[in-house]
Write an enzyme that holds these catalytic residues in place. Structure first.
Site, PDB file in Angstrom:
ATOM      1  N   GLY A 126     -37.658  70.560  11.725  1.00 50.26           N
ATOM      2  CA  GLY A 126     -38.006  69.409  10.878  1.00 50.26           C
ATOM      3  C   GLY A 126     -39.406  69.557  10.321  1.00 50.26           C
ATOM      4  O   GLY A 126     -40.311  70.000  11.020  1.00 50.26           O
TER       5      GLY A 126
ATOM      6  N   ARG B 116     -33.080  74.519   9.975  1.00 52.36           N
ATOM      7  CA  ARG B 116     -32.664  74.739  11.361  1.00 52.36           C
ATOM      8  C   ARG B 116     -31.590  75.813  11.268  1.00 52.36           C
ATOM      9  O   ARG B 116     -30.561  75.597  10.632  1.00 52.36           O
ATOM     10  CB  ARG B 116     -32.141  73.439  11.969  1.00 52.36           C
ATOM     11  CG  ARG B 116     -33.253  72.407  12.132  1.00 52.36           C
ATOM     12  CD  ARG B 116     -32.832  71.213  12.979  1.00 52.36           C
ATOM     13  NE  ARG B 116     -33.998  70.414  13.336  1.00 52.36           N
ATOM     14  CZ  ARG B 116     -34.262  69.198  12.863  1.00 52.36           C
ATOM     15  NH1 ARG B 116     -33.425  68.622  12.048  1.00 52.36           N
ATOM     16  NH2 ARG B 116     -35.342  68.556  13.236  1.00 52.36           N
TER      17      ARG B 116
ATOM     18  N   ASP C 243     -39.993  72.515  19.355  1.00 56.08           N
ATOM     19  CA  ASP C 243     -39.544  73.312  20.511  1.00 56.08           C
ATOM     20  C   ASP C 243     -38.361  74.226  20.197  1.00 56.08           C
ATOM     21  O   ASP C 243     -38.261  75.326  20.745  1.00 56.08           O
ATOM     22  CB  ASP C 243     -39.283  72.438  21.741  1.00 56.08           C
ATOM     23  CG  ASP C 243     -38.349  71.288  21.459  1.00 56.08           C
ATOM     24  OD1 ASP C 243     -37.913  71.143  20.296  1.00 56.08           O
ATOM     25  OD2 ASP C 243     -38.047  70.533  22.396  1.00 56.08           O
TER      26      ASP C 243
ATOM     27  N   THR D 265     -44.588  68.784  14.462  1.00 58.61           N
ATOM     28  CA  THR D 265     -43.507  67.789  14.567  1.00 58.61           C
ATOM     29  C   THR D 265     -44.151  66.415  14.667  1.00 58.61           C
ATOM     30  O   THR D 265     -45.197  66.278  15.301  1.00 58.61           O
ATOM     31  CB  THR D 265     -42.596  68.025  15.797  1.00 58.61           C
ATOM     32  OG1 THR D 265     -41.829  66.830  16.036  1.00 58.61           O
ATOM     33  CG2 THR D 265     -43.366  68.329  17.065  1.00 58.61           C
TER      34      THR D 265
ATOM     35  N   ASP E 255     -42.993  64.047  16.342  1.00 60.30           N
ATOM     36  CA  ASP E 255     -42.616  63.404  17.615  1.00 60.30           C
ATOM     37  C   ASP E 255     -43.682  63.478  18.710  1.00 60.30           C
ATOM     38  O   ASP E 255     -43.636  62.726  19.672  1.00 60.30           O
ATOM     39  CB  ASP E 255     -41.334  64.040  18.170  1.00 60.30           C
ATOM     40  CG  ASP E 255     -40.126  63.750  17.293  1.00 60.30           C
ATOM     41  OD1 ASP E 255     -40.229  62.887  16.405  1.00 60.30           O
ATOM     42  OD2 ASP E 255     -39.076  64.383  17.508  1.00 60.30           O
TER      43      ASP E 255
ATOM     44  N   ASP F 170     -43.996  65.700  20.988  1.00 58.76           N
ATOM     45  CA  ASP F 170     -43.273  65.897  22.252  1.00 58.76           C
ATOM     46  C   ASP F 170     -43.394  67.331  22.773  1.00 58.76           C
ATOM     47  O   ASP F 170     -42.489  67.823  23.427  1.00 58.76           O
ATOM     48  CB  ASP F 170     -41.792  65.536  22.056  1.00 58.76           C
ATOM     49  CG  ASP F 170     -41.118  66.381  20.980  1.00 58.76           C
ATOM     50  OD1 ASP F 170     -41.835  67.064  20.228  1.00 58.76           O
ATOM     51  OD2 ASP F 170     -39.890  66.356  20.900  1.00 58.76           O
TER      52      ASP F 170
ATOM     53  N   ARG G 264     -36.285  60.924  19.082  1.00 58.21           N
ATOM     54  CA  ARG G 264     -34.976  61.041  19.740  1.00 58.21           C
ATOM     55  C   ARG G 264     -35.080  60.953  21.247  1.00 58.21           C
ATOM     56  O   ARG G 264     -34.286  60.309  21.907  1.00 58.21           O
ATOM     57  CB  ARG G 264     -34.373  62.414  19.402  1.00 58.21           C
ATOM     58  CG  ARG G 264     -33.522  62.451  18.211  1.00 58.21           C
ATOM     59  CD  ARG G 264     -32.974  63.830  18.036  1.00 58.21           C
ATOM     60  NE  ARG G 264     -34.055  64.800  17.856  1.00 58.21           N
ATOM     61  CZ  ARG G 264     -33.991  65.847  17.068  1.00 58.21           C
ATOM     62  NH1 ARG G 264     -32.900  66.060  16.396  1.00 58.21           N
ATOM     63  NH2 ARG G 264     -34.996  66.683  16.946  1.00 58.21           N
TER      64      ARG G 264
HETATM   65  O1  F6P Z   1     -38.030  66.042  15.460  1.00 58.42           O
HETATM   66  C1  F6P Z   1     -38.442  65.353  14.333  1.00 58.42           C
HETATM   67  C2  F6P Z   1     -37.416  64.312  13.930  1.00 58.42           C
HETATM   68  O2  F6P Z   1     -37.930  63.660  12.791  1.00 58.42           O
HETATM   69  C3  F6P Z   1     -37.006  63.316  15.002  1.00 58.42           C
HETATM   70  O3  F6P Z   1     -37.924  62.266  15.194  1.00 58.42           O
HETATM   71  C4  F6P Z   1     -35.691  62.849  14.457  1.00 58.42           C
HETATM   72  O4  F6P Z   1     -34.898  62.368  15.497  1.00 58.42           O
HETATM   73  C5  F6P Z   1     -35.121  64.101  13.853  1.00 58.42           C
HETATM   74  O5  F6P Z   1     -36.211  64.953  13.552  1.00 58.42           O
HETATM   75  C6  F6P Z   1     -34.293  63.889  12.617  1.00 58.42           C
HETATM   76  O6  F6P Z   1     -33.776  65.105  12.237  1.00 58.42           O
HETATM   77  P1  F6P Z   1     -33.101  65.386  10.799  1.00 58.42           P
HETATM   78  O7  F6P Z   1     -34.179  65.403   9.773  1.00 58.42           O
HETATM   79  O8  F6P Z   1     -32.447  66.696  10.954  1.00 58.42           O
HETATM   80  O9  F6P Z   1     -32.151  64.257  10.580  1.00 58.42           O
END
Ligand code: F6P
Length: 328
Positions: free
Chosen positions: A15, A76, A107, A130, A132, A134, A176
């Protein structure tokens, strides 16, 4: 400095997060400063597999420090999870004469880098990008600060409507598996309650708190809910639940979604990205590998990537206590 590393690649993966461009700029400019060739890899590991490369010089990264997203695109990539995919990626890197790479991501991206490093003994350094926050081994990931500012700005606006109509708002924020955005933005925006995955206080306690809040004279309220909250109900179900059990409340829901990932990076994220990019290149030139750059006690640090992936960030209990006192 004499080093075996003469050509360093940089990619963004997973992301996107605000500050990634500032980190790309820093890696490219540090390479130029150290007189090392720099190659951009587009579309994350997918671009590595396909050889989607471009030479970069100091001028290639003009005017991107202030831009959200990533100029290198991100993805991804499932193919990189397979030995065949990684073999193709390795072949492309060798063909282009690339000696090492810096991966900016979360990660999942680091797991790919670590496996690749073990299989091919290929020098890699990670920069945590990121929203998050995390990742173990760094107090701050790139983009977290910007995302917090975005969330707080949105909640300030929602508060205008909440207070004009005496409403209760459930605001869902990203995260998440972790509640760092929810907790920090919740305190910063003065939320009434903050629901995070790390602490499931139960729905009774939520009702109690909302009831108390009404009785204490508050006419409107904001409840922040992290995406991965474990109450067992999503924001829309929470709305129904509260309306059913506390009909005194007029409830609305706002899901902030991907707007949290966009926008110009904050000054904090730009400075952090600049510092991390310098350290990543320096570490590679010093012969270091399979490490993640982080910031701890305002010092730029290096943590084994394996530890960064396997370790867990802890929610700030002191901040939870502060948030409880603030909702008096
Ligand atoms: O890991 C970053 C994040 O923005 C999370 O907070 C969220 O749950 C996820 O990515 C959303 O992923 P995507 O953009 O693939 O929907």
């Amino acid at each position: 400095m004499s080093s075996k590393i003469k050509k360093i690649a940089v990619l963004t993966s997973g992301g996107d997060s605000p500050g990634m461009n500032a980190a790309i700029r820093s890696v490219v400019r540090t390479c130029a400063y150290m007189k090392v060739d720099c190659i951009a890899i587009y579309r994350g590991y997918q671009g590595m597999i396909e050889g989607d490369f471009k030479s970069m010089d100091a001028r290639s990264v003009n005017n991107i420090i202030n831009k959200g997203g990533t100029i290198l695109k991100s993805a991804r990539c499932n193919d990189f999870r397979t030995p065949e995919g990684r073999k193709m990626a390795h072949d492309q890197l060798v063909k282009a004469g690339i000696d090492a790479f810096v991966v900016i991501g979360g990660d999942g991206s680091f797991t790919g880098a670590m496996i690749f490093n073990k299989e091919y003994d290929f020098p890699v350094i990670g920069i945590p990008g990121t929203i998050d926050n995390d990742i173990f081994g760094t107090t701050f990931t790139l983009g977290f600060d910007t995302a917090l500012n975005t969330v707080v700005e949105c909640i300030d606006k929602i508060r205008d409507t909440a207070s004009s109509h005496n409403r209760l708002f459930f605001v869902e924020v990203m995260g998440r598996d972790v509640g760092h955005i929810a907790l920090n933005a919740g305190v910063g925006a003065g939320a009434e309650e903050i629901l995070i995955p790390e602490e499931n206080l139960g729905l009774d306690r939520l009702l109690e708190s909302l009831k108390r809040s009404k009785e204490s004279g508050k006419s409107s309220s904001i409840v922040i809910v992290a995406e991965g909250d474990k109450s067992g109900k999503n924001v829309f179900e929470l709305k129904e639940y509260v309306e059913e059990h506390l009909p005194i409340y007029d409830v609305r829901v706002s899901v902030l979604g991907h707007m949290q990932r966009g926008g110009a990076p904050s000054c904090f994220d730009r400075v952090l990205a600049s510092r991390m990019g310098v350290k990543a290149v320096e570490a590679l030139l010093e012969g270091k590998t399979s490490l993640m750059v982080g910031i701890q006690d305002n010092k730029i640090t290096l943590t084994p990537i394996e530890k960064a992936i396997k370790g867990h960030t802890k929610i700030d209990k002191e901040l939870i206590r502060v948030s409880e006192i603030m909702t008096t």
